[in-house]
Design an enzyme around this catalytic site. Sequence first.
Site, short mmCIF file in Angstrom:
data_model
loop_
_atom_site.label_atom_id
_atom_site.label_comp_id
_atom_site.label_asym_id
_atom_site.label_seq_id
_atom_site.Cartn_x
_atom_site.Cartn_y
_atom_site.Cartn_z
CE1 TYR B 51 -3.95 -2.08 0.10
CE2 TYR B 51 -2.55 -3.44 1.52
CZ TYR B 51 -3.68 -3.29 0.73
OH TYR B 51 -4.53 -4.34 0.56
CE1 TYR B 96 -12.92 -2.77 -2.32
CE2 TYR B 96 -11.01 -1.45 -1.70
CZ TYR B 96 -11.56 -2.59 -2.29
OH TYR B 96 -10.73 -3.54 -2.82
CG HIS B 139 -12.22 -6.33 -5.00
ND1 HIS B 139 -12.16 -4.95 -4.88
CD2 HIS B 139 -13.01 -6.59 -6.07
CE1 HIS B 139 -12.89 -4.40 -5.83
NE2 HIS B 139 -13.43 -5.37 -6.57
CG ASN B 144 -8.55 -15.69 1.63
OD1 ASN B 144 -8.71 -16.56 2.50
ND2 ASN B 144 -8.09 -14.49 1.88
CB ALA B 147 -11.14 -14.18 3.27
CG ASP B 149 -15.75 -20.70 4.55
OD1 ASP B 149 -16.40 -20.66 3.49
OD2 ASP B 149 -15.14 -21.69 4.97
CG PHE B 150 -14.45 -13.63 8.16
CD1 PHE B 150 -14.52 -13.75 9.55
CD2 PHE B 150 -14.37 -12.35 7.61
CE1 PHE B 150 -14.50 -12.63 10.35
CE2 PHE B 150 -14.34 -11.23 8.42
CZ PHE B 150 -14.41 -11.37 9.80
CE1 TYR B 151 -15.22 -9.21 5.21
CE2 TYR B 151 -13.65 -10.67 4.13
CZ TYR B 151 -13.92 -9.52 4.84
OH TYR B 151 -12.91 -8.67 5.20
CE LYS B 153 -20.27 -19.95 9.97
NZ LYS B 153 -19.61 -20.53 11.13
C1 LIG Z 1 -10.54 -13.59 7.46
C2 LIG Z 1 -9.94 -13.27 8.80
C3 LIG Z 1 -9.91 -11.78 8.98
C4 LIG Z 1 -10.81 -13.90 9.90
O1 LIG Z 1 -10.31 -13.46 11.12
P1 LIG Z 1 -10.63 -14.27 12.45
O2 LIG Z 1 -10.20 -13.41 13.60
O3 LIG Z 1 -10.05 -15.60 12.41
O4 LIG Z 1 -12.17 -14.37 12.43
P2 LIG Z 1 -13.15 -14.86 13.56
O5 LIG Z 1 -12.42 -15.56 14.63
O6 LIG Z 1 -13.95 -13.71 13.97
O7 LIG Z 1 -13.98 -15.89 12.77
C5 LIG Z 1 -15.32 -15.66 12.55
C6 LIG Z 1 -15.94 -16.78 11.78
O8 LIG Z 1 -15.48 -16.76 10.44
C7 LIG Z 1 -15.40 -18.10 9.97
N1 LIG Z 1 -14.03 -18.47 9.67
C8 LIG Z 1 -12.91 -17.76 9.97
N2 LIG Z 1 -11.84 -18.44 9.53
C9 LIG Z 1 -12.29 -19.57 8.96
C10 LIG Z 1 -11.67 -20.68 8.35
N3 LIG Z 1 -10.33 -20.76 8.27
N4 LIG Z 1 -12.43 -21.65 7.88
C11 LIG Z 1 -13.75 -21.61 7.98
N5 LIG Z 1 -14.41 -20.62 8.56
C12 LIG Z 1 -13.68 -19.59 9.03
C13 LIG Z 1 -15.88 -18.98 11.09
O9 LIG Z 1 -17.24 -19.13 10.93
C14 LIG Z 1 -15.61 -18.14 12.28
O10 LIG Z 1 -16.42 -18.42 13.36
P3 LIG Z 1 -16.07 -19.58 14.40
O11 LIG Z 1 -14.62 -19.43 14.79
O12 LIG Z 1 -16.99 -19.35 15.52
O13 LIG Z 1 -16.31 -20.85 13.65
C15 LIG Z 1 -8.55 -13.89 8.94
O14 LIG Z 1 -8.59 -15.20 8.59
C16 LIG Z 1 -7.46 -13.18 8.16
O15 LIG Z 1 -6.92 -12.20 8.61
N6 LIG Z 1 -7.07 -13.67 7.00
C17 LIG Z 1 -6.03 -13.11 6.20
C18 LIG Z 1 -6.38 -11.77 5.64
C19 LIG Z 1 -7.48 -11.83 4.63
O16 LIG Z 1 -7.50 -12.68 3.79
N7 LIG Z 1 -8.44 -10.89 4.73
C20 LIG Z 1 -9.56 -10.88 3.81
C21 LIG Z 1 -9.42 -9.87 2.76
S1 LIG Z 1 -9.86 -8.24 3.26
#
Ligand SMILES: CC(C)(COP(=O)(O)OP(=O)(O)OC[C@H]1O[C@@H](n2cnc3c(N)ncnc32)[C@H](O)[C@@H]1OP(=O)(O)O)[C@@H](O)C(=O)NCCC(=O)NCCS
Lengths: 840, 185
Positions: B51, B96, B139, B144, B147, B149-151, B153
């Site tokens: 960045y 964004y 994006h 990934n 990520a 799955d995370f979004y 959800k």
């Molecule tokens: C995506 C990210 C931000 C999630 O952060 P996190 O602190 O682990 O998230 P949370 O603990 O709040 O997880 C919330 C929920 O998301 C889902 N989740 C998170 N990681 C997951 C994984 N590896 N597989 C499946 N589900 C997942 C789960 O449902 C989880 O809930 P649970 O732990 O109760 O099952 C983290 O994995 C990350 O920083 N990744 C790298 C950066 C990135 O790719 N960012 C996205 C682009 S902006």
Amino acid sequence: MKELPQKEGNLFKQLLKCYENKQYKKGLKGAEQILKKFPEHGETLALKGLFYNHLDKKEEAYDFVKKGLRHDLKSHICWHVFGLLYRSDKNYEEALKCYSQALKIDKENLQIMRDYSLLQIHTRNYDAFAETRLQLLEMRPQNRQFWIGLAIAYHMMGKPDLGVKILSVYEETLKDIPSKPDYEHSEMVLYHNSLIEETGDIQGALDHLDSIEQHVCDMKAVRERRAHYLLALDRKEEAEASYRTLLSHNPDNFAYFSGLHKSMGLGDSTEDQAKLLDVFKNLQETYPRSNAAKRLPLRYATGEAFVKIADEYLRNMLRKGVPSLFVNIKTLYADKEKEQAIENLALGYLAALDKSKGFDNSGATVEPPTAVLWTLYFLAQHFDYQRKTGQALEYINRAIQHTPTLVELHMTKGRILKHGGDLVGAKDAVNEARELDLQDRFINSKCTKYMLRADNMAEAEKTVVLFARADLADPLNDLVEMQGMWFSLECGESHLRQGQIGKALKRFHQVEKHFNDFTEDQFDFHMYCLRKMTLRAYISLLKLEDQLRSHPYFVRAAQNAVQCYVSMFDKPDGADSAEMEGMTEAEKKKFRNKQRKAELKAQKEAEEKKALVAQEITKKGGKVDEDPEGLKYLKTEDPLGEALKFLKPLQELAADRIETHLMGFEVYIRKNKLLLALKALLKSHKLDADNATLHEQLVRFALAVQKQQESIKPAVKSVIDQHWSSLYGSFKQSDLAGFTAAFLNKQNKGAVNGKEEEGSVPRLISAAIAVSLIDPAKNKAKAEEILFLMAQDDSKYAKTRSLENCLLARKTLKSLRSDRVQEFTAKAAVWFPKATAFQS
Amino acid sequence: MSPPPASDMNSTTASNDKLKSSAFRVGLGDVTPNNLGQLKRLNTVLFPVTYTVSFYKDVLEVGEFAKIIYFNDICVGGVCCRKEQTPGSTSSQDLYIATLGVLAPYRRLGLGSKLLDHILEHAQLPPTTGPKISKVYLHVQKHNKEALDFYEKRGFKAVEEFPNYYPQLEETGALKLEKVLLGDD
Ligand SMILES: CC(C)(COP(=O)(O)OP(=O)(O)OC[C@H]1O[C@@H](n2cnc3c(N)ncnc32)[C@H](O)[C@@H]1OP(=O)(O)O)[C@@H](O)C(=O)NCCC(=O)NCCS
């Protein structure tokens, strides 16, 4: 006194008022008015001088004061004024003389007598001080200050019993002791109590304490004293109870625990140890928040008990994440067994955390992710402490990979690299820490220090001023004004490394000046403390001031300054920088010429820039530094004399440090003062007969005596002879080779205190130098051989083969003009793979 | 280490089935010029994109839409967003999410959710300046899964695919995810 007519007489009285009220300009005008009519009136002339003094006109000041005195030698005012003038210039000796003259003329002048006594205590002239204070008391027995002043005088003279008597007499005269505790009275009786203790009459002190308790404000002091006295009187049970009470007030005070420990009379036996640990267990339950109660058992426990307690303690701290854990633990490493136990524990945690996220593999608990982090951090520091740079780096890098945002990790990485000899890498690591947290002044200062260690002055200056006030004309100079001594010292040492002696000396003299100022600053307290009755604080101030110059900062500045001056004496052409090690004189000359040309060019550029900067500074109202290069110090005619000025206070206050006398030798031998050099050797010998540098100096001394055989005065010779055997044993002057061989063999013989003696690299260096001095023509190979011993026997020399010692050894090889420098460097590079100095 | 000011530290004692036994503290903190270095450090290790200086300059201006998250007082994650004019509309804005990430050892502890919840909550508040925020989008690299799955959800939907969004990376494909906050009225 020469009388003035009434009108002028009144005007003169106003002059005195002006002085008291600091209206110096107005005073000067008034004085001139009188002098118009009575140009020879001595006291007015003297006062005029005094006004000039305060208006920053020194020369006129002395002119007029002296003139005044000439016209009126019988005036106490003139003498007093002269004394004040000298005092303001810190010429205490002359000032004392003037006051005493003034008092001869006006025996009962309270004001002068008081000023006189201030100077006496300031110059630590205790007997005279006591005499003056006694006179003052006799003149004003109704005044409390004078009673206490006299008691303090006796105290400082080392006669606390007289002090006690004075205070008792005074207290008897007191009719109405304030019923409620009153601060000033409270301070006085507590001081009285501490005086009784100093006489050694502990029972008396305890009884007195009971009698004054109701008048004291500082109840903590009473409780602490009582416990302390009871213990000293061996009234163990009561002492124990007292310390328990104290602990209930502050369960984190180590001194209270130690008092409790002593009063329980527990020794070192296993049985006593178990009892003691039980005591701590109970205390931990009573005071669950006390860190001391948890930490102290680690000091007392041994063997398995230690492992058990340490295990619990470490887990707790690593789970919580306490950054200072290692600093707090490493004091235990004096005991090798404990050091090993802790290493085993920490390595065990790491393995288990990696595998199952717990401190053990029992699966009972899952630790937070920070547990791994803090364990890695701890291990990195542990191995760094043992100077295992490679391992330390491995752990710190893993930690950084785990959590790259944690500032401490980068700081520690910097420290590890510094210890490993990579000063640039160290600086970069610490700078990364700084960039993670720009608002932390501590980190900013550390970073500046690392930049200076890497001799990167420009970067350091840029960094350090980030925390200066924005409105300053010259922020760098402000650091000096603020007595930022660490910065002066680090800058000076960097200049010294680079052979910039003038600049270096300028910095070391800055530190010296700060210490002078500290001493001066105490002047105001002599009066203030008596008036405000802060007696106990005052006494500790006096004691502190007396020890001031044994402060590590002063010692460091002095050692460096002496080194600068000695090198100026040895090499009037300019000091050698690190690059010049091992060059021939011709090469050095060529190198210097080249350097000078480059310098001239740089200087011209710098000058232009400086002019701009100066303009800027003047514009903002700052003061421009007229001599940034420190040329003033380089110009001295007598560098060794200047060195002695730094040495003197060390000889008085740091006489128990061998460095003081080793330095003394370096100066005296160059001045060819054989007896003083001998004295320095004897002192060093007494402190540490086995000191490595001392051996080299002994050989140099013997050689100097040999060389001057003919010219040494018989009286001097006989003193030397008289002390010869205590320094050289049975070795004759003609057998220095044998003397050095014996010194070298001593370490090979082993078996001191029943265990195999470690080899010592400093001794090898010293012996190598000695050998080469004894026969410069023949002994080069021998000296080399001695130095290379350290590479032969790893287990024997690994301990003292530190980075510093290796650098020193190589320097020695270079100065021998040895052909084996490269060979040595290659070996050192294996021992210190990170050290830039050994990389080709 | 500079813990966030106390007021920012809505200290919670979180726990998670895996970490029952030990409590830990979590708190959100502002991004300031003094701790910006931490955010940069995070983004360098978390995201494959570098960045620019101007990106970080903007981060200092977006207020609640840029945050750092602390775990036991250590900075372990962060989020940076920017507001954009909704294309073709003057009465609404889009938010964004440029970066949102948590250091690997600290994942699955609810920290990512806490960051995202904070953003969504503030996106729904009446804005202090400018029009309302109607949708939040971002994006994500196509592969990934973590990520995605995370979004998903949290109610984000994939709306568009860009096969060559990250031309400099090995995996060039990206999905645009979005979550609509306001109904069209
Ligand atoms: C995506 C990210 C931000 C999630 O952060 P996190 O602190 O682990 O998230 P949370 O603990 O709040 O997880 C919330 C929920 O998301 C889902 N989740 C998170 N990681 C997951 C994984 N590896 N597989 C499946 N589900 C997942 C789960 O449902 C989880 O809930 P649970 O732990 O109760 O099952 C983290 O994995 C990350 O920083 N990744 C790298 C950066 C990135 O790719 N960012 C996205 C682009 S902006």
